[in-house]
Design a protein around this motif. Structure first.
Motif, short mmCIF file in Angstrom:
data_model
loop_
_atom_site.label_atom_id
_atom_site.label_comp_id
_atom_site.label_asym_id
_atom_site.label_seq_id
_atom_site.Cartn_x
_atom_site.Cartn_y
_atom_site.Cartn_z
N HIS B 162 24.38 -12.95 -18.95
CA HIS B 162 23.73 -12.29 -17.81
C HIS B 162 22.44 -13.01 -17.45
O HIS B 162 22.13 -13.25 -16.28
N LEU B 163 21.68 -13.39 -18.47
CA LEU B 163 20.43 -14.13 -18.26
C LEU B 163 20.71 -15.49 -17.62
O LEU B 163 20.04 -15.91 -16.67
N ALA B 164 21.71 -16.18 -18.15
CA ALA B 164 22.07 -17.49 -17.59
C ALA B 164 22.51 -17.35 -16.13
O ALA B 164 22.24 -18.22 -15.30
N ALA B 165 23.18 -16.24 -15.84
CA ALA B 165 23.63 -16.00 -14.46
C ALA B 165 22.45 -15.78 -13.52
O ALA B 165 22.52 -16.14 -12.34
N VAL B 166 21.37 -15.21 -14.03
CA VAL B 166 20.17 -15.06 -13.20
C VAL B 166 19.65 -16.43 -12.79
O VAL B 166 19.30 -16.66 -11.63
N PHE B 167 19.64 -17.38 -13.73
CA PHE B 167 19.21 -18.74 -13.38
C PHE B 167 20.19 -19.41 -12.42
O PHE B 167 19.79 -20.00 -11.42
N ALA B 168 21.47 -19.33 -12.72
CA ALA B 168 22.47 -20.10 -11.97
C ALA B 168 22.81 -19.47 -10.62
O ALA B 168 23.26 -20.17 -9.72
N CYS B 169 22.57 -18.19 -10.48
CA CYS B 169 22.95 -17.50 -9.23
C CYS B 169 21.73 -16.92 -8.50
O CYS B 169 21.41 -17.34 -7.40
N ASN B 170 21.03 -15.98 -9.12
CA ASN B 170 19.94 -15.32 -8.41
C ASN B 170 18.82 -16.29 -8.05
O ASN B 170 18.34 -16.31 -6.92
N PHE B 171 18.39 -17.10 -9.01
CA PHE B 171 17.31 -18.05 -8.73
C PHE B 171 17.77 -19.14 -7.76
O PHE B 171 17.02 -19.59 -6.90
N THR B 172 19.01 -19.56 -7.93
CA THR B 172 19.57 -20.56 -7.03
C THR B 172 19.58 -20.04 -5.59
O THR B 172 19.16 -20.74 -4.66
N ASN B 173 20.03 -18.81 -5.40
CA ASN B 173 20.04 -18.25 -4.05
C ASN B 173 18.62 -18.16 -3.49
O ASN B 173 18.39 -18.38 -2.30
N HIS B 174 17.67 -17.89 -4.37
CA HIS B 174 16.28 -17.83 -3.90
C HIS B 174 15.79 -19.22 -3.46
O HIS B 174 15.06 -19.34 -2.48
#
Lengths: 254, 254
Positions: B162-174
């Motif tokens: 879940h944490l890795a997904a924050v980097f790869a998805c949420n932060f990426t989208n930002h």
């Protein structure tokens, strides 16, 4: 059309191969590194060249695809050639080519290239600029040989595009790397994240990024963010990135 | 299979619709918000429910797709039901469901969902966990109804995912958002970056991110980085992000 290709890196390789495929003749490939010159020359049936005195000075087009800080010196070496000179750099002003060739300009493909991966250039935006309308027309026709998306962009705008591309591509790829390192440390496969990465990039093709933002920061889920920072306790740099980007998400979604 | 869906957000919506499409019956959709309950219930031919005393206690499966901090309270309300309980949260331990239902576990789809965009679940990794082998078998069969990719993942591993997904998805989208804001400020269209974003995400499907990293930081191009920071002079926060991520790229590529 006869082309001399200055450089043998990622951009030079993709452009030379694409022009060759479109029927242009690549006369020469220049590189400091004889090995690299030979490889790209072999791929495009061109002659590898290492010395400036051997450059064919009567080509129609000179594509300069070298490191940004080497462009001025290359332009000097090509002073007085018959054809048009273009550089392919996002961050470099058109003025660096002033007085070179029979005309000069920029042919900047807004894409990330690796030598080992083929890229369909048809949809790659080519940002073009020229010293005068006559040259612009020629560069536009040349760009349209490769791509359906050709846009006239000034040097100042191109610098912004290049900067924005660092955020959207270089930094994004680095976030992929950080997430893969995290998974590796915990014996999890990076493959698990790949569908998510694809979907994240697909989503914004038809939506504004701000409107499809998900995750703990945008819903101000303090509890989850606290837990994430605890999980990152051994990695102060990841913590710093996590906090900075989460705060940035919060601020832009107030 | 009879399902009660607790929640009506993005995850609940995509799962309920997908299970319905696979032939399951969605008996009820519970939501605090009657409007949301009604919308998802209408989409899945289920009954909207707002009060806990109205929940059907004899369903085969209870899918809990509510905010993380609401899961414990939901589990209490569902104590003693006949079927299996699963939550769908990346950041929440399985233990929060202890003692609930005839068995309990986790069904975590590793994907980003927006209500307005259909997602093909077939390739979405479903991370599953259960209280005991018998339940795991059932949850695995249920997950396989929707996806070809089902992986048993412990609560601790799921938190890292879940944490890795924050980097790869949420932060990426930002980062997509930040780049779109930059372009907007300079009257450039975000569309120009879309092919680059697609290619960046595609590249790592068959390559290690570190090996396809491009841009000024990885080639230690100080001159370009200095120019970029100057271009960002009016945006101290973007400067900070630029510096932090560039330094992180440099460090991981030493």
């Amino acid at each position: 059309m006869n082309i001399v290709c200055i450089g043998s890196g990622n951009v030079a390789t993709h452009l030379a191969i694409a022009f060759k495929a479109m029927g242009a003749e690549i006369l020469q490939v220049w590189s400091q590194d004889s090995k690299n010159a030979e490889i790209l020359a072999a791929l495009t049936k061109a002659k590898p060249v290492m010395h400036w005195e051997d450059i064919d000075r009567s080509a129609d087009l000179y594509i300069i695809a070298v490191k940004d800080d080497a462009i001025p010196a290359v332009a000097l070496h090509l002073k007085g050639v018959k054809g048009i000179l273009v550089h392919t750099s996002g961050a470099t002003s058109i003025s660096v080519l002033e007085g070179a060739g029979s005309g000069y300009g920029v042919l900047y493909p807004l894409q990330t290239f690796s030598k080992t991966k083929a890229v369909d250039l048809t949809n790659v935006p080519f940002c073009i600029e020229a010293d005068r309308p006559g040259t612009l027309e020629k560069i536009s026709a040349i760009a349209h040989l490769l791509s359906r998306q050709v846009a006239e962009v000034s040097s100042d705008q191109r610098k912004i595009l290049h900067l924005a591309a660092v955020f959207a591509c270089n930094f994004t790829n680095h976030l992929y790397q950080l997430s893969s390192l995290l998974l590796e440390q915990h014996h999890l496969k990076f493959d698990l994240l790949k569908p998510l990465i694809t979907e994240t990039a697909q989503k914004i093709q038809n939506a504004v990024p701000a409107e499809v933002q998900t995750g703990p920061a945008v819903r101000d889920d303090q509890e989850t963010m606290k837990k994430h920072l605890q999980l990152l306790q051994g990695s102060p740099e990841l913590q710093q990135i996590y906090e900075l980007l989460s705060n940035s998400i919060k601020k832009t979604h107030l």
